[in-house]
Structure formats: C-alpha cells, structure tokens
Design a protein around this motif. Structure first.
Motif, PDB file in Angstrom:
ATOM      1  N   ALA A  47      57.058  23.048  30.596  1.00 25.20           N
ATOM      2  CA  ALA A  47      58.073  24.062  30.816  1.00 25.20           C
ATOM      3  C   ALA A  47      59.057  23.592  31.874  1.00 25.20           C
ATOM      4  CB  ALA A  47      57.429  25.380  31.275  1.00 25.20           C
ATOM      5  N   SER A  48      60.274  24.085  31.763  1.00 25.82           N
ATOM      6  CA  SER A  48      61.282  23.806  32.787  1.00 25.82           C
ATOM      7  C   SER A  48      62.034  25.091  33.104  1.00 25.82           C
ATOM      8  CB  SER A  48      62.257  22.719  32.335  1.00 25.82           C
ATOM      9  OG  SER A  48      63.020  23.151  31.228  1.00 25.82           O
ATOM     10  N   ILE A  49      62.626  25.142  34.311  1.00 33.23           N
ATOM     11  CA  ILE A  49      63.412  26.302  34.725  1.00 33.23           C
ATOM     12  C   ILE A  49      64.670  25.810  35.414  1.00 33.23           C
ATOM     13  CG2 ILE A  49      62.113  26.553  36.896  1.00 33.23           C
ATOM     14  CD1 ILE A  49      62.473  29.627  36.540  1.00 33.23           C
ATOM     15  N   ALA A  50      65.801  26.340  34.984  1.00 37.34           N
ATOM     16  CA  ALA A  50      67.089  25.896  35.499  1.00 37.34           C
ATOM     17  C   ALA A  50      67.510  26.711  36.716  1.00 37.34           C
ATOM     18  CB  ALA A  50      68.127  26.012  34.389  1.00 37.34           C
ATOM     19  N   TYR A  51      68.665  26.330  37.305  1.00 39.49           N
ATOM     20  CA  TYR A  51      69.173  27.023  38.491  1.00 39.49           C
ATOM     21  C   TYR A  51      69.422  28.501  38.197  1.00 39.49           C
ATOM     22  CZ  TYR A  51      73.795  27.136  36.341  1.00 39.49           C
ATOM     23  OH  TYR A  51      74.836  27.390  35.493  1.00 39.49           O
ATOM     24  N   ASP A  52      69.778  28.821  36.924  1.00 39.89           N
ATOM     25  CA  ASP A  52      70.051  30.212  36.557  1.00 39.89           C
ATOM     26  C   ASP A  52      68.813  30.889  35.963  1.00 39.89           C
ATOM     27  OD1 ASP A  52      71.699  29.579  33.324  1.00 39.89           O
ATOM     28  OD2 ASP A  52      69.821  28.882  34.186  1.00 39.89           O
ATOM     29  N   ARG A  53      67.639  30.252  36.133  1.00 41.04           N
ATOM     30  CA  ARG A  53      66.340  30.753  35.682  1.00 41.04           C
ATOM     31  C   ARG A  53      66.171  30.701  34.168  1.00 41.04           C
ATOM     32  NH1 ARG A  53      63.763  32.879  40.105  1.00 41.04           N
ATOM     33  NH2 ARG A  53      65.148  33.443  41.826  1.00 41.04           N
ATOM     34  N   ALA A  54      67.050  30.010  33.459  1.00 38.77           N
ATOM     35  CA  ALA A  54      66.823  29.767  32.036  1.00 38.77           C
ATOM     36  C   ALA A  54      65.590  28.880  31.887  1.00 38.77           C
ATOM     37  CB  ALA A  54      68.033  29.088  31.411  1.00 38.77           C
ATOM     38  N   THR A  55      64.742  29.186  30.903  1.00 44.18           N
ATOM     39  CA  THR A  55      63.482  28.464  30.759  1.00 44.18           C
ATOM     40  C   THR A  55      63.352  27.806  29.391  1.00 44.18           C
ATOM     41  OG1 THR A  55      62.387  30.497  30.039  1.00 44.18           O
ATOM     42  CG2 THR A  55      62.263  29.950  32.387  1.00 44.18           C
ATOM     43  N   VAL A  56      62.560  26.756  29.363  1.00 41.57           N
ATOM     44  CA  VAL A  56      62.218  26.048  28.134  1.00 41.57           C
ATOM     45  C   VAL A  56      60.714  25.841  28.142  1.00 41.57           C
ATOM     46  CG1 VAL A  56      62.474  23.914  26.817  1.00 41.57           C
ATOM     47  CG2 VAL A  56      64.444  24.849  28.047  1.00 41.57           C
ATOM     48  N   TYR A  57      60.064  26.041  26.995  1.00 43.69           N
ATOM     49  CA  TYR A  57      58.619  25.857  26.876  1.00 43.69           C
ATOM     50  C   TYR A  57      58.304  25.036  25.632  1.00 43.69           C
ATOM     51  CZ  TYR A  57      58.088  29.831  30.096  1.00 43.69           C
ATOM     52  OH  TYR A  57      58.148  30.677  31.175  1.00 43.69           O
ATOM     53  N   ILE A  58      57.184  24.320  25.676  1.00 43.29           N
ATOM     54  CA  ILE A  58      56.697  23.720  24.441  1.00 43.29           C
ATOM     55  C   ILE A  58      55.967  24.802  23.661  1.00 43.29           C
ATOM     56  CG2 ILE A  58      56.531  21.377  25.289  1.00 43.29           C
ATOM     57  CD1 ILE A  58      53.498  21.852  25.657  1.00 43.29           C
ATOM     58  N   LYS A  62      53.834  28.702  24.648  1.00 41.21           N
ATOM     59  CA  LYS A  62      54.673  29.903  24.571  1.00 41.21           C
ATOM     60  C   LYS A  62      53.813  31.143  24.419  1.00 41.21           C
ATOM     61  CE  LYS A  62      58.896  27.882  22.627  1.00 41.21           C
ATOM     62  NZ  LYS A  62      59.758  27.765  21.429  1.00 41.21           N
ATOM     63  N   GLY A  63      54.138  32.168  25.204  1.00 42.06           N
ATOM     64  CA  GLY A  63      53.376  33.401  25.166  1.00 42.06           C
ATOM     65  C   GLY A  63      52.135  33.380  26.035  1.00 42.06           C
ATOM     66  N   ARG A  64      51.739  32.233  26.559  1.00 42.23           N
ATOM     67  CA  ARG A  64      50.560  32.116  27.419  1.00 42.23           C
ATOM     68  C   ARG A  64      50.929  31.691  28.832  1.00 42.23           C
ATOM     69  NH1 ARG A  64      46.656  28.486  26.461  1.00 42.23           N
ATOM     70  NH2 ARG A  64      48.056  26.931  25.525  1.00 42.23           N
ATOM     71  N   PHE A  65      51.887  30.785  28.967  1.00 43.38           N
ATOM     72  CA  PHE A  65      52.299  30.258  30.268  1.00 43.38           C
ATOM     73  C   PHE A  65      53.668  30.812  30.642  1.00 43.38           C
ATOM     74  CE2 PHE A  65      49.840  25.940  30.162  1.00 43.38           C
ATOM     75  CZ  PHE A  65      48.677  26.620  29.838  1.00 43.38           C
ATOM     76  N   THR A  66      53.872  31.026  31.953  1.00 39.39           N
ATOM     77  CA  THR A  66      55.164  31.475  32.450  1.00 39.39           C
ATOM     78  C   THR A  66      55.558  30.653  33.663  1.00 39.39           C
ATOM     79  OG1 THR A  66      54.716  33.751  31.717  1.00 39.39           O
ATOM     80  CG2 THR A  66      56.505  33.419  33.309  1.00 39.39           C
ATOM     81  N   ILE A  67      56.729  30.039  33.596  1.00 44.17           N
ATOM     82  CA  ILE A  67      57.265  29.299  34.739  1.00 44.17           C
ATOM     83  C   ILE A  67      58.210  30.214  35.509  1.00 44.17           C
ATOM     84  CG2 ILE A  67      59.197  28.332  33.403  1.00 44.17           C
ATOM     85  CD1 ILE A  67      58.907  25.763  35.082  1.00 44.17           C
ATOM     86  N   SER A  68      58.137  30.148  36.840  1.00 44.69           N
ATOM     87  CA  SER A  68      59.018  30.972  37.664  1.00 44.69           C
ATOM     88  C   SER A  68      59.220  30.281  39.007  1.00 44.69           C
ATOM     89  CB  SER A  68      58.418  32.370  37.871  1.00 44.69           C
ATOM     90  OG  SER A  68      57.187  32.288  38.564  1.00 44.69           O
TER      91      SER A  68
END
Length: 122
Positions: A47-58, A62-68
């Motif tokens: 997972a990745s999280i951008a400066y504007d909190r946009a996220t990408v997951y494999i 998805k649905g199990r992990f949350t990046i913040s």
C-alpha cells in the motif's frame, strides 16, 4: 536523509489483527508506503499513501489492510485485520522523494526502515 523505524509486529492466529507503526525522522509530506518480503522472495508493495492521503493497495489486502498517517506525529500506520497465514512476512515502511505516489514498486522508494516481523499461524 529520512530515517524510518517500524514497530508493532508480532504473532497472531488466523483472523487476528495487528497495527504496524513507522516513525519518521522528519515531516511526512510526500509519498509513503508499506512493503513485505518473505525469505527468498521479492519485496512486494502492499500500500502507498500520497501527500493528499490518496491510497493504493494490492488486491490481496484490499478490505483487510488500511494505510494511514499522522503528520503531527510523523508516523505512518498499517492496520491489518483478518490476517491470513500468507500475510506472514517481514514488513517494511518506505518513503519516496517525489509527490507522485501511484506506485508499489520498491525501486521507486528511496528510504527504508529496518523491518518488523509479522507471523500468522493457522
């Protein structure tokens, strides 16, 4: 030079939860990500999280992990729920020097933590 330090790894049973933290030595403003690696395997972007909190997951998380992230604490998080044995790996946080963040390729990240072990038993 950004320094990163993971914490929060451990051992759980299938279906359990863990939260990984990654303390950064300076302000988290650009792109951050979580990766994992098994012995003999390649480092896999989760997972990745951008400066504007946009996220990408494999797809597999998805649905199990949350990046913040908490920019006031300079800390990145990975909340992992419904863990499975196939999630067992060393988990790394990483930082990228550019704002563009739609990537989960390890070569695109410049700074790395030392890793935290996550073990899920059936």
């Amino acid at each position: 030079q950004v320094q990163l330090a993971e914490s929060g790894g451990g051992s759980v049973h299938t279906g359990g939860s863990l939260r990984l933290s990654c303390a950064a030595s300076e302000y988290i403003v650009k792109c951050m990500g979580w990766f994992r690696q098994t012995p003999g395997g390649e480092r896999e972007g989760i997972a990745s999280i951008a400066y504007d909190r946009a996220t990408v997951y494999i797809d597999s998380v998805k649905g199990r992990f949350t990046i913040s992230k908490d920019i006031h604490k300079n800390t990145l998080y990975l909340q992992m729920n419904n863990l499975k044995p196939e999630d067992t790996a060393m988990y790394y946080c990483a930082a990228r020097e550019w704002f563009a963040c739609a990537t989960l390729k390890s070569v695109d990240f410049n700074y790395w933590g030392q890793g935290a072990q996550v073990t899920v038993s059936s």
